[in-house]
Design an enzyme around this catalytic site. Structure first.
Site, PDB file in Angstrom:
ATOM      1  N   GLU A 160       0.532  -1.408  -0.126  1.00 14.48           N
ATOM      2  CA  GLU A 160      -0.152   0.228   0.020  1.00 14.48           C
ATOM      3  C   GLU A 160       0.972   1.161  -0.069  1.00 14.48           C
ATOM      4  OE1 GLU A 160      -2.638   2.122   3.697  1.00 14.48           O
ATOM      5  OE2 GLU A 160      -3.334   0.196   3.309  1.00 14.48           O
TER       6      GLU A 160
ATOM      7  N   GLU B 121      -2.007  11.369   3.616  1.00 13.37           N
ATOM      8  CA  GLU B 121      -3.170  10.958   4.973  1.00 13.37           C
ATOM      9  C   GLU B 121      -3.039  12.585   5.709  1.00 13.37           C
ATOM     10  OE1 GLU B 121      -3.898   6.578   6.172  1.00 13.37           O
ATOM     11  OE2 GLU B 121      -1.673   7.059   5.804  1.00 13.37           O
TER      12      GLU B 121
END
Length: 274
Positions: free
Chosen positions: A155, A160
């Site tokens: 990933e 974020e």
């Protein structure tokens, strides 16, 4: 300023770049030719969100799931908007608990099954909203499942943002980092200072031997491929698709304050180079 890349120009551009791979079994995948990373970047794919609806040849609304990140994902139009050439992804209070018992609803899109690439550079211009429990994210997952179930395919978290933080998190996850616990050999995550309420360009430059995370064109963190460790350290040798979503709540970001909703992420454009 935005511009729409016409079909004819797009075909000429990607043909001249010699980077577009279009196998019959996976026509959505763009593979970068060996050695291409040493040359100047060429635009191979872009989305400007100029249409007042989602281009379903490129994107799908993310459905709900059981993980923290997609627990509140919804296909409801109330979680999506378009304004002045921008896609708006929203986190909202659910006003119809009889129809859907979840307290919150969130909007997100992914290019799964429609666009994926292996190596190159991606840039996303966006403005983030802040609220207690807000968790906007831009990230990538493997398209073709080369190594098995998550997290073996890896990933890549381009960006974020949590709550009202003045930093973003940029991270890689894999079997090596999560299951084997190898988070410092090499370091798998970094942070960068950001004014989330302004427009910023979030991105990575992805090479066969490293992933360079960036903010507004500046390098912020590098995750390298290293030798002498478990092979699962580098699952990043396969095509990945893109996810952009306005998440809410979870064990990392904390509880949601419903009084601070709605919250939104405004996405101006997405560009991929190889």
């Amino acid at each position: 300023m935005k511009r729409i890349l016409g079909a004819g120009l797009f075909y000429i551009l990607i043909s001249a770049c010699s980077v577009h791979h279009n196998p019959k079994e996976n026509p959505q995948v763009y593979l970068q030719n060996p050695g291409r990373e040493t040359k100047k970047w060429k635009l191979v794919w872009e989305e400007n969100f100029n249409s007042p609806k989602l281009d379903t040849t490129k994107w799908t609304r993310i459905p709900a799931g059981g993980a923290d990140w997609n627990r509140h994902m919804s296909l409801d139009d109330a979680c999506f908007g378009w304004e002045k050439g921008e896609l708006i992804l929203k986190g909202i209070n659910n006003t119809d608990r009889k129809k859907d018992e979840r307290p919150f609803l969130t909007g997100g899109i992914w290019s799964k099954g429609k666009f994926a690439f292996q190596y190159g550079r991606i840039e996303i211009r966006a403005k983030l909203g802040s609220a207690q429990g807000a968790w906007p994210a831009m990230w990538m997952l493997a398209e073709l499942d080369k190594y098995g179930q998550y997290p073996r395919n890896g990933e890549i978290d381009i960006m974020e943002h949590l709550n009202f933080d003045d930093i973003i998190y940029q991270t890689t996850h894999s079997h090596y980092t999560l299951n084997l616990g190898q988070k410092d050999n090499p370091k798998h995550s970094g942070t960068a200072k950001v004014n989330a309420g302004s427009y910023n360009v979030y991105g990575i430059s992805w090479y066969p031997d490293r992933i360079v995370f960036q903010l507004n064109g500046e390098d912020t963190f590098t995750y390298p491929r290293i030798s002498g460790v478990d092979a699962s350290q580098w699952p990043y040798d396969q095509p990945f698709y893109l996810l952009i979503d306005q998440q809410l709540g979870g064990s990392w970001v904390g509880k949601v304050d419903p009084k601070q909703l709605p919250v939104e992420m405004r996405v101006d454009w997405v560009k991929v180079y190889q």
